[in-house]
Structure formats: C-alpha cells, structure tokens
Design a protein around this motif. Structure first.
Motif, PDB file in Angstrom:
ATOM      1  N   VAL A  55      56.771  18.729  50.879  1.00 42.64           N
ATOM      2  CA  VAL A  55      58.128  18.266  51.158  1.00 42.64           C
ATOM      3  C   VAL A  55      58.804  17.906  49.839  1.00 42.64           C
ATOM      4  CG1 VAL A  55      59.522  16.586  52.420  1.00 42.64           C
ATOM      5  CG2 VAL A  55      57.312  17.317  53.354  1.00 42.64           C
ATOM      6  N   LEU A  56      59.934  18.536  49.570  1.00 39.79           N
ATOM      7  CA  LEU A  56      60.662  18.261  48.334  1.00 39.79           C
ATOM      8  C   LEU A  56      61.161  16.830  48.299  1.00 39.79           C
ATOM      9  CD1 LEU A  56      62.612  21.566  48.043  1.00 39.79           C
ATOM     10  CD2 LEU A  56      61.339  20.521  46.166  1.00 39.79           C
ATOM     11  N   TYR A  57      61.067  16.231  47.136  1.00 38.26           N
ATOM     12  CA  TYR A  57      61.618  14.901  46.901  1.00 38.26           C
ATOM     13  C   TYR A  57      62.748  15.002  45.877  1.00 38.26           C
ATOM     14  CZ  TYR A  57      61.969  10.090  45.303  1.00 38.26           C
ATOM     15  OH  TYR A  57      62.446   8.853  44.947  1.00 38.26           O
ATOM     16  N   ASN A  58      62.542  15.853  44.880  1.00 40.06           N
ATOM     17  CA  ASN A  58      63.515  16.055  43.820  1.00 40.06           C
ATOM     18  C   ASN A  58      63.466  17.530  43.446  1.00 40.06           C
ATOM     19  OD1 ASN A  58      63.948  16.463  40.801  1.00 40.06           O
ATOM     20  ND2 ASN A  58      64.819  14.436  41.092  1.00 40.06           N
ATOM     21  N   GLY A  59      64.606  18.220  43.502  1.00 38.88           N
ATOM     22  CA  GLY A  59      64.634  19.618  43.104  1.00 38.88           C
ATOM     23  C   GLY A  59      65.040  20.577  44.203  1.00 38.88           C
ATOM     24  N   VAL A  60      65.730  20.098  45.226  1.00 39.59           N
ATOM     25  CA  VAL A  60      66.147  20.955  46.336  1.00 39.59           C
ATOM     26  C   VAL A  60      67.029  22.103  45.835  1.00 39.59           C
ATOM     27  CG1 VAL A  60      67.470  21.059  48.493  1.00 39.59           C
ATOM     28  CG2 VAL A  60      65.938  19.133  48.068  1.00 39.59           C
ATOM     29  N   THR A  61      67.977  21.795  44.974  1.00 45.20           N
ATOM     30  CA  THR A  61      68.901  22.830  44.492  1.00 45.20           C
ATOM     31  C   THR A  61      68.175  23.851  43.627  1.00 45.20           C
ATOM     32  OG1 THR A  61      70.687  21.213  44.557  1.00 45.20           O
ATOM     33  CG2 THR A  61      71.101  23.233  43.327  1.00 45.20           C
ATOM     34  N   ARG A  62      67.305  23.396  42.740  1.00 41.11           N
ATOM     35  CA  ARG A  62      66.541  24.316  41.890  1.00 41.11           C
ATOM     36  C   ARG A  62      65.675  25.242  42.740  1.00 41.11           C
ATOM     37  NH1 ARG A  62      63.536  20.136  38.625  1.00 41.11           N
ATOM     38  NH2 ARG A  62      64.708  18.700  39.912  1.00 41.11           N
TER      39      ARG A  62
END
Length: 97
Positions: A55-62
């Motif tokens: 589960v993404l915490y930081n970096g959804v856009t990347r």
C-alpha cells in the motif's frame, strides 16, 4: 534493516486518503517534466498489509506516472512498515488508469 523491492507500480494499492488516485494536475506536471523516466526518482514508500499486498504511503503520483507511461516497468520502492489488516480489496493503481 531497510527493505527495498522492485515491483510493477500498477499492482500497488492506493492509500485510503487517495482513493481516486494521483492528483491530475500534479500527474500532468510530472509527465511533462520526467516522462516515463525513473532516472533519479526517489523510491516511493509503502506498507506491507497483512495479506502481503503493498500500500503506497508516499509516491502515488510517481508510481501512477510510471504505470501509465511505461507499463510493465518495475520501480524500486521502500517498505517502511507493516499493516495489521488485509488490503487486497482496495483499488490498485492499475485499476485507476
């Protein structure tokens, strides 16, 4: 010990705070600046859920940018912790493209 992994970003789950996925304006800005390149891209941070999904915490856009422009290309990410509940039912980046 740091846990880095190489994964297909389309398989990553989006966090509950980003159910709609990446911010469209920010995504377009990143596409314009970086295209499909992963060169110099900081590793997104993820949590590993109880059922093994990430589960993404930081970096959804990347992660969304790479999944959209370079399908099948794996990215390096950092697992920063574990979640106690399963998250396999949550939407994946690939579901939101």
């Amino acid at each position: 010990m740091t846990d880095f992994r190489e994964v297909d970003p389309s398989e990553l789950r989006v966090p509950s705070s980003r159910r709609q996925g990446a911010d469209p304006a920010k995504l377009q800005r990143q596409i314009t600046l970086f295209g499909s390149s992963t060169q110099g891209m900081p590793a997104p941070w993820v949590y590993e859920a109880a059922d093994g999904v990430l589960v993404l915490y930081n970096g959804v856009t990347r992660a969304t940018r790479i999944a959209k422009l370079a399908a099948g290309v794996k990215i390096r990410l950092e697992v920063i912790g574990k979640l106690q509940r399963p998250r396999a039912a949550d939407p994946k980046i690939g579901d939101l493209l």
